[in-house]
Write an enzyme that holds these catalytic residues in place. Structure first.
Site, PDB file in Angstrom:
ATOM      1  N   ALA A 109     -54.491  46.708  31.975  1.00  0.00           N
ATOM      2  CA  ALA A 109     -54.360  45.326  31.499  1.00  0.00           C
ATOM      3  C   ALA A 109     -55.107  44.382  32.431  1.00  0.00           C
ATOM      4  O   ALA A 109     -55.373  44.695  33.597  1.00  0.00           O
ATOM      5  CB  ALA A 109     -52.889  44.923  31.425  1.00  0.00           C
ATOM      6  N   ASP A 140     -42.377  40.052  31.090  1.00  0.00           N
ATOM      7  CA  ASP A 140     -41.451  38.925  30.920  1.00  0.00           C
ATOM      8  C   ASP A 140     -42.189  37.643  30.561  1.00  0.00           C
ATOM      9  O   ASP A 140     -41.588  36.698  30.043  1.00  0.00           O
ATOM     10  CB  ASP A 140     -40.657  38.713  32.222  1.00  0.00           C
ATOM     11  CG  ASP A 140     -41.558  38.465  33.433  1.00  0.00           C
ATOM     12  OD1 ASP A 140     -42.451  39.297  33.680  1.00  0.00           O
ATOM     13  OD2 ASP A 140     -41.375  37.452  34.133  1.00  0.00           O
ATOM     14  N   TYR A 181     -52.328  34.737  29.939  1.00  0.00           N
ATOM     15  CA  TYR A 181     -51.926  36.124  30.184  1.00  0.00           C
ATOM     16  C   TYR A 181     -50.731  36.505  29.310  1.00  0.00           C
ATOM     17  O   TYR A 181     -50.742  37.532  28.621  1.00  0.00           O
ATOM     18  CB  TYR A 181     -51.581  36.315  31.668  1.00  0.00           C
ATOM     19  CG  TYR A 181     -50.838  37.592  31.955  1.00  0.00           C
ATOM     20  CD1 TYR A 181     -51.478  38.820  31.885  1.00  0.00           C
ATOM     21  CD2 TYR A 181     -49.476  37.575  32.279  1.00  0.00           C
ATOM     22  CE1 TYR A 181     -50.797  40.001  32.127  1.00  0.00           C
ATOM     23  CE2 TYR A 181     -48.790  38.749  32.526  1.00  0.00           C
ATOM     24  CZ  TYR A 181     -49.446  39.961  32.447  1.00  0.00           C
ATOM     25  OH  TYR A 181     -48.766  41.122  32.674  1.00  0.00           O
ATOM     26  N   TRP A 190     -42.060  41.355  37.769  1.00  0.00           N
ATOM     27  CA  TRP A 190     -42.100  41.300  39.237  1.00  0.00           C
ATOM     28  C   TRP A 190     -42.349  42.693  39.837  1.00  0.00           C
ATOM     29  O   TRP A 190     -41.585  43.182  40.674  1.00  0.00           O
ATOM     30  CB  TRP A 190     -40.805  40.710  39.771  1.00  0.00           C
ATOM     31  CG  TRP A 190     -40.477  39.318  39.327  1.00  0.00           C
ATOM     32  CD1 TRP A 190     -40.999  38.635  38.246  1.00  0.00           C
ATOM     33  CD2 TRP A 190     -39.555  38.421  39.937  1.00  0.00           C
ATOM     34  NE1 TRP A 190     -40.446  37.381  38.154  1.00  0.00           N
ATOM     35  CE2 TRP A 190     -39.557  37.213  39.176  1.00  0.00           C
ATOM     36  CE3 TRP A 190     -38.699  38.494  41.031  1.00  0.00           C
ATOM     37  CZ2 TRP A 190     -38.752  36.120  39.493  1.00  0.00           C
ATOM     38  CZ3 TRP A 190     -37.907  37.412  41.354  1.00  0.00           C
ATOM     39  CH2 TRP A 190     -37.935  36.236  40.592  1.00  0.00           C
ATOM     40  N   GLN A 216     -51.330  50.415  40.377  1.00  0.00           N
ATOM     41  CA  GLN A 216     -50.063  50.468  41.111  1.00  0.00           C
ATOM     42  C   GLN A 216     -49.019  51.306  40.376  1.00  0.00           C
ATOM     43  O   GLN A 216     -48.394  52.194  40.957  1.00  0.00           O
ATOM     44  CB  GLN A 216     -49.555  49.031  41.296  1.00  0.00           C
ATOM     45  CG  GLN A 216     -48.283  48.904  42.108  1.00  0.00           C
ATOM     46  CD  GLN A 216     -47.995  47.459  42.491  1.00  0.00           C
ATOM     47  OE1 GLN A 216     -47.698  47.161  43.649  1.00  0.00           O
ATOM     48  NE2 GLN A 216     -48.071  46.549  41.533  1.00  0.00           N
ATOM     49  N   ASP A 234     -64.169  52.171  28.904  1.00  0.00           N
ATOM     50  CA  ASP A 234     -63.995  50.730  28.763  1.00  0.00           C
ATOM     51  C   ASP A 234     -63.191  50.477  27.494  1.00  0.00           C
ATOM     52  O   ASP A 234     -63.697  50.673  26.384  1.00  0.00           O
ATOM     53  CB  ASP A 234     -65.364  50.060  28.677  1.00  0.00           C
ATOM     54  CG  ASP A 234     -65.282  48.553  28.478  1.00  0.00           C
ATOM     55  OD1 ASP A 234     -64.154  48.013  28.435  1.00  0.00           O
ATOM     56  OD2 ASP A 234     -66.348  47.919  28.356  1.00  0.00           O
TER      57      ASP A 234
END
Length: 289
Positions: free
Chosen positions: A62, A104, A127, A151, A11, A38
Site C-alpha cells: 500500500a 482505522d 490515504y 497504529w 514491516q 508493479d
C-alpha cells in the site's frame, strides 16, 4: 496451500511470511514486492498471478505516506485503489482467496465508542479515502477478508516506538498528541491472526489490533519506561496544536466483536506486545516505574 503475499518485504510482510512458513511448512509462500511486480500495472499483475496460481493472495502492499498523499493523490490512488482492483481481478481469474489489509483511517473518529465493522465510513484524508475505496473493490469479490488495523509497529520497519527512541537521543522535551485514542498493533501478533484467518473460509470484514486503548502521549511514556529513559520530558499537546498535512481520526478504537463471532483469538494487550518488541530490538531495560 500456495499463498502470494504482496508487500512481503515490509514491516508486516516480513513477519507474516516468517509466521506462515513456521506454522505451515507445507505451504508455498510466494512473497512479491515492488521489484517483482508493479501492482499499478494490470497486465503485469494478471501475468504474475496466473503464472503463480496461488490459492490465496494476502494484499499488504500500500501507499502509506499519509501526509505525502495529500499532495500526491494520484499516486496514492493508483496504488491503493487501482492496484487493489487489479489484484481482485487476478484473484477472480485463479479463484484465490483474497485478504486485504485496511485501516482505522476509513473512519472519521467522531464516534463516542469503538467502531464496529459495519459502521458508516467517512475518511478524513486522501490515504483513508483510497484505502476505503480499496475495501469497496474487495467487497465485490465473495472470497474476501478485509482486516482493518491501526497504529502498526514491528521490528522490521519505521514506526512510532522506534521514532520516539530516535528522538530521545537528541531531544530532552517532546510534544506528543494526547487527545487521539487508539490501539497499537504489533506485526508479530497480527501475523499469527492473519495466518490463522487465511487457512479458513470465514470470509468477511474484521478489526484486528492489540487489546486495550491508549493515546500517543501515554504510548510514548510506556516506550520510555520500558527503555529506562528518564531524562526526556513528554508534554501533552492537542492534535490541533500539532499541524500535519492529513487530518487523522481522534477516535481510532476498533471493536473486535467480529473476531469473537468468527472464533478467532484476540491479540494480546498492547503493553505486552510493546514489551516483547522492546526486548526484540534490544531496548528493554526493565519494569521500573
Amino acid at each position: 496451500m500456495r499463498i502470494v503475499v504482496t508487500g512481503a518485504k515490509g514491516q508486516l510482510g516480513t513477519d507474516l511470511v516468517h509466521e506462515i512458513k513456521a506454522k505451515h511448512p507445507e505451504d508455498v509462500v510466494l512473497g512479491i514486492d515492488r521489484d517483482d511486480c508493479d501492482i499499478t500495472d494490470k497486465n503485469a499483475v494478471l501475468k504474475v498471478i496466473k503464472e503463480l496460481r496461488p490459492d490465496a493472495i494476502m494484499h499488504l502492499a500500500a501507499y502509506t505516506a499519509v501526509d505525502k498523499a495529500e499532495s500526491d493523490p494520484l499516486t496514492c490512488e493508483a496504488i491503493n485503489v487501482e492496484g487493489t482492483s487489479h489484484l481482485v481481478e487476478a484473484a477472480k481469474a485463479v479463484e484465490a482467496k483474497l485478504l486485504y489489509i485496511s485501516t482505522d483511517y476509513s473512519f472519521d473518529g467522531e464516534k463516542n465508542g469503538p467502531y464496529e465493522v459495519d459502521d458508516i465510513k467517512n475518511p478524513l484524508s486522501i490515504y483513508g479515502q483510497t484505502k476505503s475505496e480499496g475495501e469497496d473493490v474487495v467487497l465485490t469479490y465473495p472470497k474476501h477478508f478485509i482486516v482493518r488495523i491501526s497504529w502498526v509497529f514491528g521490528a522490521h520497519g519505521k514506526n512510532f516506538p522506534s521514532k520516539m527512541l530516535e528522538l530521545a537521543q537528541t531531544h530532552k522535551d517532546l510534544n506528543v498528541v494526547s487527545d487521539q485514542i487508539g490501539s497499537p498493533t504489533f506485526t508479530e501478533d497480527l501475523s499469527v491472526l492473519l495466518d490463522s484467518m487465511i487457512h479458513t473460509e470465514k470470509y468477511g470484514v474484521y478489526h484486528a489490533t492489540n487489546e486495550g486503548y491508549t493515546t500517543w502521549n501515554k504510548y510514548a511514556q510506556e516506550v520510555f519506561r520500558l527503555a529506562g529513559i528518564t531524562d526526556v520530558r513528554i508534554h501533552p499537546v492537542g492534535a490541533k496544536d500539532y499541524p500535519s498535512a492529513a487530518k487523522r481520526p481522534q477516535n481510532s478504537r476498533l471493536s473486535k466483536k467480529s473476531l469473537d463471532e468468527a472464533g478467532f483469538a484476540r491479540l494480546p494487550t498492547w503493553q505486552d506486545a510493546l514489551k516483547r518488541f522492546m526486548i526484540e530490538i534490544g531496548r528493554y531495560k526493565g519494569e521500573s516505574r
